[in-house]
Design a protein around this motif. Structure first.
Motif, PDB file in Angstrom:
ATOM      1  N   ASP A  50      15.431   4.411  -5.095  1.00 51.08           N
ATOM      2  CA  ASP A  50      14.238   3.773  -5.555  1.00 51.08           C
ATOM      3  C   ASP A  50      12.868   4.109  -4.783  1.00 51.08           C
ATOM      4  O   ASP A  50      13.075   3.774  -3.627  1.00 51.08           O
ATOM      5  CB  ASP A  50      14.217   2.717  -6.347  1.00 51.08           C
ATOM      6  N   TRP A  51      11.850   4.770  -5.406  1.00 49.30           N
ATOM      7  CA  TRP A  51      10.568   4.899  -4.674  1.00 49.30           C
ATOM      8  C   TRP A  51       9.610   3.794  -5.190  1.00 49.30           C
ATOM      9  O   TRP A  51       9.641   3.547  -6.558  1.00 49.30           O
ATOM     10  CB  TRP A  51       9.934   6.090  -4.850  1.00 49.30           C
ATOM     11  N   LEU A  52       8.658   3.290  -4.418  1.00 51.24           N
ATOM     12  CA  LEU A  52       7.649   2.494  -4.854  1.00 51.24           C
ATOM     13  C   LEU A  52       6.410   2.907  -3.916  1.00 51.24           C
ATOM     14  O   LEU A  52       6.468   3.439  -2.754  1.00 51.24           O
ATOM     15  CB  LEU A  52       7.977   1.108  -4.423  1.00 51.24           C
ATOM     16  N   ILE A  53       5.110   2.835  -4.964  1.00 48.15           N
ATOM     17  CA  ILE A  53       3.937   3.346  -4.337  1.00 48.15           C
ATOM     18  C   ILE A  53       3.080   2.133  -4.316  1.00 48.15           C
ATOM     19  O   ILE A  53       2.531   1.812  -5.532  1.00 48.15           O
ATOM     20  CB  ILE A  53       3.220   4.664  -5.036  1.00 48.15           C
ATOM     21  N   VAL A  54       2.739   1.818  -3.341  1.00 43.38           N
ATOM     22  CA  VAL A  54       1.737   0.333  -3.202  1.00 43.38           C
ATOM     23  C   VAL A  54       0.460   1.035  -2.837  1.00 43.38           C
ATOM     24  O   VAL A  54      -0.035   1.363  -1.770  1.00 43.38           O
ATOM     25  CB  VAL A  54       2.016  -0.434  -1.870  1.00 43.38           C
ATOM     26  N   ASN A  55      -0.495   0.773  -3.951  1.00 46.62           N
ATOM     27  CA  ASN A  55      -1.774   1.344  -3.794  1.00 46.62           C
ATOM     28  C   ASN A  55      -2.950   0.167  -3.509  1.00 46.62           C
ATOM     29  O   ASN A  55      -3.724   0.005  -4.308  1.00 46.62           O
ATOM     30  CB  ASN A  55      -2.163   2.167  -5.157  1.00 46.62           C
ATOM     31  N   GLY A  56      -2.805  -0.230  -2.405  1.00 45.42           N
ATOM     32  CA  GLY A  56      -3.772  -1.167  -1.570  1.00 45.42           C
ATOM     33  C   GLY A  56      -3.914  -2.468  -2.498  1.00 45.42           C
ATOM     34  O   GLY A  56      -4.960  -2.966  -2.427  1.00 45.42           O
ATOM     35  N   VAL A  57      -2.726  -2.995  -3.112  1.00 45.00           N
ATOM     36  CA  VAL A  57      -2.865  -4.106  -3.800  1.00 45.00           C
ATOM     37  C   VAL A  57      -2.114  -5.305  -3.006  1.00 45.00           C
ATOM     38  O   VAL A  57      -1.270  -4.722  -2.146  1.00 45.00           O
ATOM     39  CB  VAL A  57      -2.193  -3.983  -5.268  1.00 45.00           C
ATOM     40  N   PRO A  58      -2.337  -6.532  -3.375  1.00 45.71           N
ATOM     41  CA  PRO A  58      -1.781  -7.555  -2.595  1.00 45.71           C
ATOM     42  C   PRO A  58      -0.211  -7.506  -3.017  1.00 45.71           C
ATOM     43  O   PRO A  58       0.266  -7.232  -4.203  1.00 45.71           O
ATOM     44  CB  PRO A  58      -2.508  -8.782  -3.185  1.00 45.71           C
ATOM     45  N   HIS A  59       0.756  -7.644  -2.190  1.00 47.56           N
ATOM     46  CA  HIS A  59       2.160  -7.295  -2.356  1.00 47.56           C
ATOM     47  C   HIS A  59       2.812  -8.182  -1.124  1.00 47.56           C
ATOM     48  O   HIS A  59       2.357  -8.489  -0.151  1.00 47.56           O
ATOM     49  CB  HIS A  59       2.473  -6.263  -2.313  1.00 47.56           C
ATOM     50  N   SER A  60       4.229  -8.613  -1.538  1.00 54.69           N
ATOM     51  CA  SER A  60       4.918  -9.181  -0.504  1.00 54.69           C
ATOM     52  C   SER A  60       6.359  -8.664  -0.829  1.00 54.69           C
ATOM     53  O   SER A  60       6.351  -7.873  -1.657  1.00 54.69           O
ATOM     54  CB  SER A  60       4.864 -10.752  -0.377  1.00 54.69           C
ATOM     55  N   CYS A  61       7.531  -9.266  -0.160  1.00 51.34           N
ATOM     56  CA  CYS A  61       8.424  -8.575  -0.339  1.00 51.34           C
ATOM     57  C   CYS A  61       9.562  -9.805   0.047  1.00 51.34           C
ATOM     58  O   CYS A  61       9.454 -10.734   0.796  1.00 51.34           O
ATOM     59  CB  CYS A  61       9.026  -7.364   0.434  1.00 51.34           C
ATOM     60  N   LEU A 108       1.517 -12.740   0.312  1.00 54.29           N
ATOM     61  CA  LEU A 108       0.738 -11.587  -0.424  1.00 54.29           C
ATOM     62  C   LEU A 108      -0.099 -11.058   0.536  1.00 54.29           C
ATOM     63  O   LEU A 108      -1.189 -12.003   1.135  1.00 54.29           O
ATOM     64  CB  LEU A 108       0.196 -12.168  -1.745  1.00 54.29           C
ATOM     65  N   HIS A 109      -0.420  -9.813   0.624  1.00 51.65           N
ATOM     66  CA  HIS A 109      -1.542  -9.242   1.554  1.00 51.65           C
ATOM     67  C   HIS A 109      -1.718  -7.778   0.965  1.00 51.65           C
ATOM     68  O   HIS A 109      -0.782  -7.155   0.432  1.00 51.65           O
ATOM     69  CB  HIS A 109      -1.202  -9.119   3.237  1.00 51.65           C
ATOM     70  N   ALA A 110      -2.713  -7.293   1.293  1.00 55.43           N
ATOM     71  CA  ALA A 110      -3.142  -5.793   1.015  1.00 55.43           C
ATOM     72  C   ALA A 110      -3.773  -5.308   2.257  1.00 55.43           C
ATOM     73  O   ALA A 110      -4.348  -5.692   3.104  1.00 55.43           O
ATOM     74  CB  ALA A 110      -4.187  -5.712  -0.276  1.00 55.43           C
ATOM     75  N   THR A 111      -3.392  -3.790   2.264  1.00 55.13           N
ATOM     76  CA  THR A 111      -3.774  -3.289   3.473  1.00 55.13           C
ATOM     77  C   THR A 111      -4.803  -1.881   2.920  1.00 55.13           C
ATOM     78  O   THR A 111      -4.765  -1.458   1.877  1.00 55.13           O
ATOM     79  CB  THR A 111      -2.821  -2.628   4.398  1.00 55.13           C
ATOM     80  N   ALA A 112      -5.650  -1.305   3.645  1.00 56.41           N
ATOM     81  CA  ALA A 112      -6.140  -0.104   3.509  1.00 56.41           C
ATOM     82  C   ALA A 112      -5.369   0.960   3.497  1.00 56.41           C
ATOM     83  O   ALA A 112      -5.676   1.712   4.447  1.00 56.41           O
ATOM     84  CB  ALA A 112      -7.504   0.033   4.340  1.00 56.41           C
ATOM     85  N   SER A 113      -4.516   1.366   2.670  1.00 50.78           N
ATOM     86  CA  SER A 113      -3.243   2.230   2.709  1.00 50.78           C
ATOM     87  C   SER A 113      -2.633   2.384   1.435  1.00 50.78           C
ATOM     88  O   SER A 113      -2.791   1.434   0.497  1.00 50.78           O
ATOM     89  CB  SER A 113      -2.276   1.797   3.753  1.00 50.78           C
ATOM     90  N   ILE A 114      -1.984   3.654   1.502  1.00 49.74           N
ATOM     91  CA  ILE A 114      -0.943   3.841   0.446  1.00 49.74           C
ATOM     92  C   ILE A 114       0.334   3.910   1.034  1.00 49.74           C
ATOM     93  O   ILE A 114       0.496   4.833   1.734  1.00 49.74           O
ATOM     94  CB  ILE A 114      -1.366   5.290  -0.130  1.00 49.74           C
ATOM     95  N   ASP A 115       1.203   2.919   0.465  1.00 49.87           N
ATOM     96  CA  ASP A 115       2.506   2.717   1.060  1.00 49.87           C
ATOM     97  C   ASP A 115       3.338   3.484   0.319  1.00 49.87           C
ATOM     98  O   ASP A 115       3.663   3.049  -1.081  1.00 49.87           O
ATOM     99  CB  ASP A 115       2.745   1.433   1.270  1.00 49.87           C
ATOM    100  N   CYS A 116       4.159   4.664   0.525  1.00 42.49           N
ATOM    101  CA  CYS A 116       4.996   5.405  -0.274  1.00 42.49           C
ATOM    102  C   CYS A 116       6.605   4.980   0.301  1.00 42.49           C
ATOM    103  O   CYS A 116       6.935   5.355   1.482  1.00 42.49           O
ATOM    104  CB  CYS A 116       4.839   6.656  -0.083  1.00 42.49           C
TER     105      CYS A 116
END
Length: 200
Positions: free
Chosen positions: A158-169, A127-135
């Motif tokens: 499918d689209w995913l918008i990652v709004n600066g939240v902790p995420h992994s894959c 899990l990590h977060a960055t100062a970005s919007i990942d589309c």
């Protein structure tokens, strides 16, 4: 995408003021972490036109400055699961090992004030977060994006918008998962402290 890269055609304005093709070439992959990545076009600030199609300044390799953008294509290898990379079943230890691998120059992630091991989802050790919007859009295969206690399974289209939240894959399948994304640099005031009992 081929072994020789992804074709990228760039337009711009010529000296005579006409629109023209200024570049037509293959972009090679880079691999700053798991899986190949292709950097298609990027900038660290809003761009102004007309220009001659020269690549704008970009600090890279992945994250743009606030107001900038990075268009990228990337893959997750078959059966990719961050939890299997560390040789331990202890979630807190896995998270510590993951953080120790981070190069702040290539992966400027935000400090997480939450305790190690607070997440419960498989793959959460990265899990990590960055100062970005990942589309992100899934192109082929399937990927599973992991939040603290949630999974989002993406199929082609499918689209995913990652709004600066902790995420992994993860990639649970036996073939690569390919995604295209636009990463938009943003300001971020920091990951909030998690309150497990708060529902509002």
């Amino acid at each position: 995408m081929t072994s020789t890269g992804i074709r990228r055609v760039v337009t711009g304005y010529g000296p005579d003021g006409r629109a023209t093709v200024v570049s037509d070439r293959r972009v090679a992959s880079i691999s700053p972490d798991q899986g190949d990545k292709w950097s298609i076009w990027s900038a660290d600030a809003p761009v102004s036109f007309p220009d001659n199609g020269t690549p704008p300044p970009f600090r890279g390799p992945l994250l743009p400055a606030p107001g900038g953008f990075h268009i990228t294509v990337f893959t997750l290898p078959p059966h990719f699961d961050p939890d299997t990379m560390w040789g331990t079943d202890d979630p807190a230890e896995r998270e510590k090992l993951f953080e120790a691998t981070i190069d702040p120059d290539t992966h400027p992630i935000l400090a997480d004030p939450n305790p190690y091991g607070y997440a419960t989802t498989r793959g959460s050790s990265a899990l990590h977060a960055t100062a970005s919007i990942d589309c992100l859009m899934q192109i082929s295969g399937e990927s599973v994006f992991v939040l603290e206690d949630t999974e989002i399974r993406l199929q082609p289209g499918d689209w995913l918008i990652v709004n600066g939240v902790p995420h992994s894959c993860r990639n649970d399948l036996d073939r690569p998962a390919v995604l295209v994304g636009t990463v938009i640099g943003a300001h971020h005031s920091g990951i909030p402290l998690r309150h497990p009992d708060r529902t509002e």
